[in-house]
Enzyme design. Structure first.
Site, PDB file in Angstrom:
ATOM      1  N   SER A 186       1.998  -6.816   9.559  1.00 33.14           N
ATOM      2  CA  SER A 186       0.629  -6.951  10.080  1.00 33.14           C
ATOM      3  C   SER A 186       0.663  -7.949  11.230  1.00 33.14           C
ATOM      4  O   SER A 186       1.388  -8.951  11.163  1.00 33.14           O
ATOM      5  CB  SER A 186      -0.291  -7.460   8.967  1.00 33.14           C
ATOM      6  N   TYR A 217      -1.966 -13.263   1.876  1.00 32.42           N
ATOM      7  CA  TYR A 217      -1.633 -11.976   2.503  1.00 32.42           C
ATOM      8  C   TYR A 217      -0.865 -12.174   3.816  1.00 32.42           C
ATOM      9  O   TYR A 217       0.184 -11.564   4.043  1.00 32.42           O
ATOM     10  CB  TYR A 217      -2.925 -11.194   2.756  1.00 32.42           C
TER      11      TYR A 217
HETATM   12  N1  LIG Z   1      -5.774  -1.240   7.290  1.00 32.14           N
HETATM   13  C1  LIG Z   1      -5.506  -2.323   7.991  1.00 32.14           C
HETATM   14  O1  LIG Z   1      -6.366  -2.879   8.696  1.00 32.14           O
HETATM   15  C2  LIG Z   1      -4.107  -2.907   7.994  1.00 32.14           C
HETATM   16  C3  LIG Z   1      -3.747  -3.795   9.012  1.00 32.14           C
HETATM   17  C4  LIG Z   1      -2.460  -4.337   9.009  1.00 32.14           C
HETATM   18  C5  LIG Z   1      -1.567  -3.978   8.018  1.00 32.14           C
HETATM   19  N2  LIG Z   1      -1.958  -3.136   7.040  1.00 32.14           N
HETATM   20  C6  LIG Z   1      -0.991  -2.790   6.013  1.00 32.14           C
HETATM   21  O2  LIG Z   1      -0.870  -1.375   5.946  1.00 32.14           O
HETATM   22  C7  LIG Z   1      -0.591  -0.984   4.608  1.00 32.14           C
HETATM   23  C8  LIG Z   1      -1.628   0.002   4.109  1.00 32.14           C
HETATM   24  O3  LIG Z   1      -2.922  -0.504   4.375  1.00 32.14           O
HETATM   25  P1  LIG Z   1      -4.231   0.209   3.800  1.00 32.14           P
HETATM   26  O4  LIG Z   1      -5.351  -0.284   4.629  1.00 32.14           O
HETATM   27  O5  LIG Z   1      -4.006   1.662   3.634  1.00 32.14           O
HETATM   28  O6  LIG Z   1      -4.265  -0.542   2.384  1.00 32.14           O
HETATM   29  P2  LIG Z   1      -4.967  -0.154   1.033  1.00 32.14           P
HETATM   30  O7  LIG Z   1      -5.214  -1.437   0.320  1.00 32.14           O
HETATM   31  O8  LIG Z   1      -6.145   0.733   1.309  1.00 32.14           O
HETATM   32  O9  LIG Z   1      -3.900   0.738   0.283  1.00 32.14           O
HETATM   33  C9  LIG Z   1      -2.792   0.183  -0.327  1.00 32.14           C
HETATM   34  C10 LIG Z   1      -2.120   1.252  -1.160  1.00 32.14           C
HETATM   35  O10 LIG Z   1      -1.045   0.606  -1.852  1.00 32.14           O
HETATM   36  C11 LIG Z   1      -1.116   0.977  -3.221  1.00 32.14           C
HETATM   37  N3  LIG Z   1      -0.567  -0.099  -4.046  1.00 32.14           N
HETATM   38  C12 LIG Z   1      -1.092  -1.333  -4.267  1.00 32.14           C
HETATM   39  N4  LIG Z   1      -0.313  -2.008  -5.121  1.00 32.14           N
HETATM   40  C13 LIG Z   1       0.727  -1.194  -5.441  1.00 32.14           C
HETATM   41  C14 LIG Z   1       1.849  -1.332  -6.296  1.00 32.14           C
HETATM   42  N5  LIG Z   1       2.063  -2.447  -7.003  1.00 32.14           N
HETATM   43  N6  LIG Z   1       2.713  -0.299  -6.368  1.00 32.14           N
HETATM   44  C15 LIG Z   1       2.503   0.843  -5.677  1.00 32.14           C
HETATM   45  N7  LIG Z   1       1.453   1.037  -4.866  1.00 32.14           N
HETATM   46  C16 LIG Z   1       0.577   0.026  -4.760  1.00 32.14           C
HETATM   47  C17 LIG Z   1      -2.596   1.211  -3.506  1.00 32.14           C
HETATM   48  O11 LIG Z   1      -2.776   1.999  -4.670  1.00 32.14           O
HETATM   49  C18 LIG Z   1      -3.033   1.888  -2.206  1.00 32.14           C
HETATM   50  O12 LIG Z   1      -2.822   3.286  -2.256  1.00 32.14           O
HETATM   51  C19 LIG Z   1      -0.521  -2.280   3.799  1.00 32.14           C
HETATM   52  O13 LIG Z   1       0.811  -2.742   3.774  1.00 32.14           O
HETATM   53  C20 LIG Z   1      -1.372  -3.226   4.608  1.00 32.14           C
HETATM   54  O14 LIG Z   1      -1.041  -4.567   4.373  1.00 32.14           O
HETATM   55  C21 LIG Z   1      -3.208  -2.583   6.998  1.00 32.14           C
END
Ligand SMILES: NC(=O)c1ccc[n+]([C@@H]2O[C@H](COP(=O)([O-])OP(=O)(O)OC[C@H]3O[C@@H](n4cnc5c(N)ncnc54)[C@H](O)[C@@H]3O)[C@@H](O)[C@H]2O)c1
Length: 252
Positions: free
Chosen positions: A143, A156
């Site tokens: 991120s 985070y």
């Molecule tokens: N959306 C954003 O703004 C953003 C920005 C920067 C980075 N990210 C990163 O992108 C990735 C996805 O983001 P998102 O917005 O889709 O997040 P989200 O929180 O909507 O989804 C996370 C997913 O991970 C799964 N998960 C959580 N814990 C788990 C575990 N212990 N084992 C297996 N699966 C597990 C959840 O069930 C979910 O499907 C993450 O790594 C997040 O940190 C997101």
């Protein structure tokens, strides 16, 4: 021929959000895709291939080494092994933003367990197959918050800094086997959960949009091309890198 024909990709946390967008793109690129998530993986895989031949869903907890090893063994039986790992699962959209002193040690460790132990468990489980075939791609989802030091999500943001560092270590340790490890660092992106629980958007949305050279919201579709590239032969000589895909909010 499609870019990833013949490859098998595992996307952790792939049942929803960005993970499902990555899984969908890798599948469209010709890869067999394994969606591994705490819940909803089988249903998500059916959306990619109703016949179940080129997509498979597995219940897996990235923070549990036994669960990860079992899932990777299941992929070895069905598809031969994981060639491309997308370490996407994380605790993110469900987190409550607060000043760092207000988090408990347990909250801190819970985020570290999923966001840092998770990618470690998954990389460890897929490395033997990748080493044996002398080819592999590991794509860790970090991120840009880690590069900015974003306030009010200390656990985070710190976990994503660790993901970037782990990526560099993996690149050094696995390069001899022709295995690359790179990080994708998105900024705030309108994934499903972010749209549902708009706490992050309300707190950070406007300031983040203004910080970008391209001043608009980021969508999952803005990120999938980078994952496809990093998984492909075109990225064969790129490793240990962090690609920030955030409309030019950060230049590193
Ligand atoms: N959306 C954003 O703004 C953003 C920005 C920067 C980075 N990210 C990163 O992108 C990735 C996805 O983001 P998102 O917005 O889709 O997040 P989200 O929180 O909507 O989804 C996370 C997913 O991970 C799964 N998960 C959580 N814990 C788990 C575990 N212990 N084992 C297996 N699966 C597990 C959840 O069930 C979910 O499907 C993450 O790594 C997040 O940190 C997101």
């Amino acid at each position: 021929m499609l870019r990833l024909q013949g490859r098998t990709a595992m996307v952790t946390g792939g049942a929803t959000g960005l993970g499902f967008a990555f899984a969908t793109r890798l599948h469209a690129d010709g890869a067999r895709v394994v969606i591994a998530d705490l819940r909803g993986a089988a249903e998500a895989a059916l959306k990619l291939d109703a016949g179940g031949k080129t997509a498979q869903g597995l219940a897996m907890d990235v923070a549990d080494e036994g669960s990860v090893q079992a899932a990777v063994s299941a992929v070895a039986s069905s598809y031969g092994g994981v060639d491309i790992l997308v370490n996407n699962a994380a605790l993110f959209s469900t987190l409550v933003n607060r000043p760092f002193e207000e988090y408990s040690g347990e909250e801190w460790m819970q985020v570290m367990r999923v966001n840092t132990l998770g990618p470690f468990n998954c990389a460890k489980a897929v490395a033997p197959h990748m080493k044996a075939q002398r080819w592999g791609r590991i794509i860790n989802v970090a991120s840009t918050s880690a590069l900015k030091g974003l306030a009010n999500m200390a656990h985070y943001v710190t976990s994503k800094g660790a993901v970037i560092t782990f990526t560099r270590v993996l690149a050094r340790e696995l390069g001899a086997w022709n295995i690359t490890a790179n990080a994708l660092a998105p900024g705030l992106t309108l994934s499903d959960q972010i749209l549902k629980n708009d706490d992050h958007l309300r707190q950070f949305g406007e300031a983040i949009r203004r910080s970008r050279a391209i001043q608009r919201d980021a969508l999952p579709a803005d990120l999938v091309g980078t994952v496809s590239f990093l998984a492909s032969e075109d990225a064969a000589f790129m490793t240990g890198q962090t690609l920030c895909v955030e409309g030019g909010a950060i230049f590193v």
